[in-house]
Design a protein around this motif. Structure first.
Motif, short mmCIF file in Angstrom:
data_model
loop_
_atom_site.label_atom_id
_atom_site.label_comp_id
_atom_site.label_asym_id
_atom_site.label_seq_id
_atom_site.Cartn_x
_atom_site.Cartn_y
_atom_site.Cartn_z
N ILE A 61 5.01 6.92 1.27
CA ILE A 61 5.00 6.00 2.40
C ILE A 61 4.43 4.66 1.92
CG2 ILE A 61 4.14 5.57 4.73
CD1 ILE A 61 3.79 8.59 5.04
N ARG A 62 5.27 3.62 1.93
CA ARG A 62 4.83 2.30 1.50
C ARG A 62 4.75 1.38 2.72
NH1 ARG A 62 8.49 2.63 -3.18
NH2 ARG A 62 9.87 1.21 -2.11
N GLY A 96 -1.63 20.71 8.49
CA GLY A 96 -1.41 21.28 7.15
C GLY A 96 -0.96 20.27 6.12
N ALA A 97 -0.68 19.03 6.55
CA ALA A 97 -0.25 17.99 5.61
C ALA A 97 -1.40 17.60 4.68
CB ALA A 97 0.26 16.78 6.36
N GLN A 98 -1.06 17.41 3.42
CA GLN A 98 -2.04 17.01 2.42
C GLN A 98 -1.76 15.56 2.02
OE1 GLN A 98 -1.84 19.81 -0.79
NE2 GLN A 98 -2.56 21.53 0.45
N VAL A 99 -2.73 14.69 2.30
CA VAL A 99 -2.55 13.27 2.07
C VAL A 99 -3.32 12.85 0.83
CG1 VAL A 99 -2.74 10.96 3.05
CG2 VAL A 99 -2.32 12.92 4.55
N ALA A 100 -2.61 12.23 -0.12
CA ALA A 100 -3.28 11.71 -1.32
C ALA A 100 -3.88 10.35 -1.00
CB ALA A 100 -2.28 11.60 -2.47
N GLY A 101 -4.76 9.89 -1.85
CA GLY A 101 -5.38 8.59 -1.66
C GLY A 101 -4.37 7.46 -1.73
N GLN A 153 0.84 -1.18 0.00
CA GLN A 153 0.00 0.00 0.00
C GLN A 153 0.88 1.24 0.00
OE1 GLN A 153 -2.75 0.20 3.33
NE2 GLN A 153 -4.38 0.75 1.91
N GLN A 154 0.56 2.19 -0.83
CA GLN A 154 1.38 3.39 -0.95
C GLN A 154 0.52 4.62 -0.72
OE1 GLN A 154 2.79 4.63 -4.89
NE2 GLN A 154 4.82 4.95 -4.00
N THR A 155 1.04 5.54 0.09
CA THR A 155 0.37 6.81 0.36
C THR A 155 1.35 7.94 0.09
OG1 THR A 155 -0.96 5.77 2.11
CG2 THR A 155 -0.85 8.18 2.10
N ARG A 156 0.90 8.94 -0.64
CA ARG A 156 1.73 10.13 -0.89
C ARG A 156 1.21 11.27 -0.02
NH1 ARG A 156 4.77 10.94 -6.00
NH2 ARG A 156 5.09 8.90 -6.93
N ARG A 200 -9.02 0.44 6.16
CA ARG A 200 -8.82 0.84 7.55
C ARG A 200 -7.39 1.31 7.79
NH1 ARG A 200 -11.83 -3.91 8.85
NH2 ARG A 200 -9.85 -4.94 9.40
N ALA A 201 -6.42 0.57 7.22
CA ALA A 201 -5.02 0.95 7.39
C ALA A 201 -4.75 2.31 6.76
CB ALA A 201 -4.11 -0.11 6.77
N ALA A 202 -5.31 2.54 5.58
CA ALA A 202 -5.12 3.83 4.90
C ALA A 202 -5.74 4.96 5.71
CB ALA A 202 -5.72 3.77 3.50
N SER A 203 -6.91 4.71 6.28
CA SER A 203 -7.59 5.74 7.07
C SER A 203 -6.79 6.07 8.33
CB SER A 203 -9.00 5.28 7.45
OG SER A 203 -9.79 5.07 6.29
N SER A 204 -6.22 5.06 8.98
CA SER A 204 -5.44 5.31 10.19
C SER A 204 -4.17 6.09 9.89
CB SER A 204 -5.10 3.98 10.88
OG SER A 204 -4.27 3.18 10.05
N ILE A 205 -3.53 5.78 8.77
CA ILE A 205 -2.33 6.52 8.36
C ILE A 205 -2.69 7.97 8.07
CG2 ILE A 205 -0.55 6.74 6.58
CD1 ILE A 205 -0.55 3.72 6.33
N ARG A 206 -3.76 8.16 7.34
CA ARG A 206 -4.19 9.52 6.99
C ARG A 206 -4.51 10.35 8.25
NH1 ARG A 206 -6.64 11.78 2.40
NH2 ARG A 206 -7.94 13.60 2.88
#
Length: 325
Positions: free
Chosen positions: A92-93, A121-126, A52-55, A106-112
Motif C-alpha cells: 500500500i503506497r 488477523g492481518a499482519q502489518v509491516a512497518g 509512504q509504503q506499508t506491506r 501518524r498516517a502510518a499509525s492510522s493505516i495500521r
C-alpha cells in the motif's frame, strides 16, 4: 572416478551459422522491450517516486477496490495498492503527508489501526517513507550509474582490444539491459534500487563472459592468421563453451532456489539476475561475436601494418575449423 563433464571436449558447434536468426530475434526483443518501457512504463517503487509504503499480509485474498476506499477514507491521500505475486501480501503506497516525520508516523499509525480493525488477523509491516527530493536524486543517480558503467566498459574494451570489440561489447550490454528493463515493464514487478543493483550486476557478469570469449578470439587471431573469420569465431566460442555453461548453470541453480524459496523482499532482484544470466550468456555467444563479422574484423587486425602484406603472411598457414583436432 572420472569428473563429470557437462560439455564434451573439442566441441564443434557452428554457432554463427545461425547468427542472422539470432540477431533478428534480439532486435525484435530489444524493440519490444523499448516499446514496453515507453507504453507501459515501470511500477516504480517508493525509492523513485517518494511517499509512504506499508506491506500487509492478510489471512485471505481481499477486494482491492474495497481496500482502496477504506484507506482513502482515512484522509492519507489516494493509495496505490498492489498484490505481491499470488500471495495474500499487498503493498500500500500513499503520498508522503506534509508535516515531516511526525505527520508520516501518524498516517502510518492510522493505516495500521484501520487494517487491523477491518481485517482481523492481518499482519502489518512497518511503514517506509522516502521524500520526493530524495527519490528524484535516487532515480537520477541510478540512471547515471547505469549509463556511465556501460560507457566506461566499452571504452576499456576499445583500448584493450580493437574498436570493433568495444562496439560489440557495448551493443551486447545494451541488449542485456534493454531486455531486463522490458521484462519489468511487462510484468510490472516493483522497480526499486534493488533492481538497479541487479542490472549493474548483470552488466558485470555479461561483460566478464564477453571478455573471456573476446580474449580467446584475439589469441586465435594471432595463432591462425589466415583462418576464415567465421570459423575462427566458432572455434573461439567452442573453446570457451565449457566455462560459459558451467558458470551460467551454477549461478542459475542458486538463483532459481532463491527465486522459489527466498524471501519476497529479494524476489525482484533474484528474477532480474536469473533473467540476466540467460540473456547475458546468449548475447556473449550470438550478439557480441556476430557483430565482429559485420564490423569487418579481420584475422590480421592485430598485426603490424608491415606484417599484413604478402611477405608478412607467407609463414601463416591456412587452417580450417573443420580440420581442428
Amino acid at each position: 572416478m572420472r569428473p563429470l563433464k557437462l560439455v564434451p571436449d573439442n566441441t564443434n558447434v557452428p554457432f554463427l551459422k545461425y547468427r542472422n536468426v539470432a540477431m533478428a530475434l534480439s532486435m525484435l526483443l530489444i524493440l519490444g522491450s523499448v516499446a514496453l518501457c515507453f507504453i507501459k512504463g515501470f511500477n516504480l517503487g517508493i525509492d523513485f517516486i517518494g511517499g509512504q509504503q506499508t506491506r500487509v499480509t492478510f489471512t485471505q485474498q481481499v477486494d482491492i477496490p474495497t481496500l482502496d476506499e477504506r484507506i482513502e477514507a482515512l484522509g492519507v491521500g489516494a493509495p496505490t495498492i498492489q498484490q505481491i505475486g499470488q500471495t495474500t501480501e499487498y503493498s500500500i503506497r500513499t503520498p508522503l503527508p506534509e508535516g515531516g516525520e511526525e505527520a508520516a508516523n501518524r498516517a502510518a499509525s492510522s493505516i495500521r489501526a484501520a487494517l487491523i480493525k477491518e481485517y482481523p488477523g492481518a499482519q502489518v509491516a512497518g511503514a517506509q517513507s522516502v521524500s520526493g527530493k530524495v527519490s528524484e536524486e535516487l532515480f537520477r543517480n541510478g540512471a547515471i550509474s547505469l549509463t556511465l558503467a556501460m560507457v566506461a566498459i566499452a571504452l576499456y574494451i576499445w583500448f584493450r582490444f580493437e574498436w570493433q570489440f568495444g562496439v560489440g561489447a557495448l551493443f551486447a550490454l545494451f541488449h542485456d539491459v534493454a531486455l531486463t528493463l522490458g521484462f519489468f515493464a511487462l510484468t510490472q514487478l516493483e522497480f526499486d534500487l534493488n533492481i538497479v543493483a541487479a542490472v549493474l550486476t548483470i552488466i558485470g557478469y555479461s561483460l566478464n563472459d564477453t571478455i573471456v570469449v573476446y580474449d580467446r578470439i584475439r589469441e586465435n587471431m594471432r595463432k591462425y592468421r589466415k583462418m576464415e573469420m567465421e570459423e575462427l569465431l566458432n572455434l573461439s566460442i567452442n573453446e570457451t563453451l565449457s566455462r560459459t555453461v558451467v558458470t551460467s548453470l551454477s549461478i542459475g541453480i542458486v538463483l532459481t532456489i532463491l527465486l522459489v524459496l527466498g524471501p519476497d523482499v529479494i524476489f525482484g532482484f533474484t528474477a532480474a539476475m536469473l533473467l540476466g544470466i540467460v540473456i547475458g550468456t546468449f548475447s556473449s555467444v550470438y550478439v557480441s561475436a556476430a557483430i565482429l563479422l559485420w564490423l569487418r574484423l579481420r584475422p590480421d587486425s592485430f598485426l603490424p601494418k608491415e606484417a599484413t602484406g604478402p611477405k608478412g603472411a607467407e609463414g601463416a598457414e591456412r587452417v580450417s575449423f573443420k580440420d581442428m583436432p
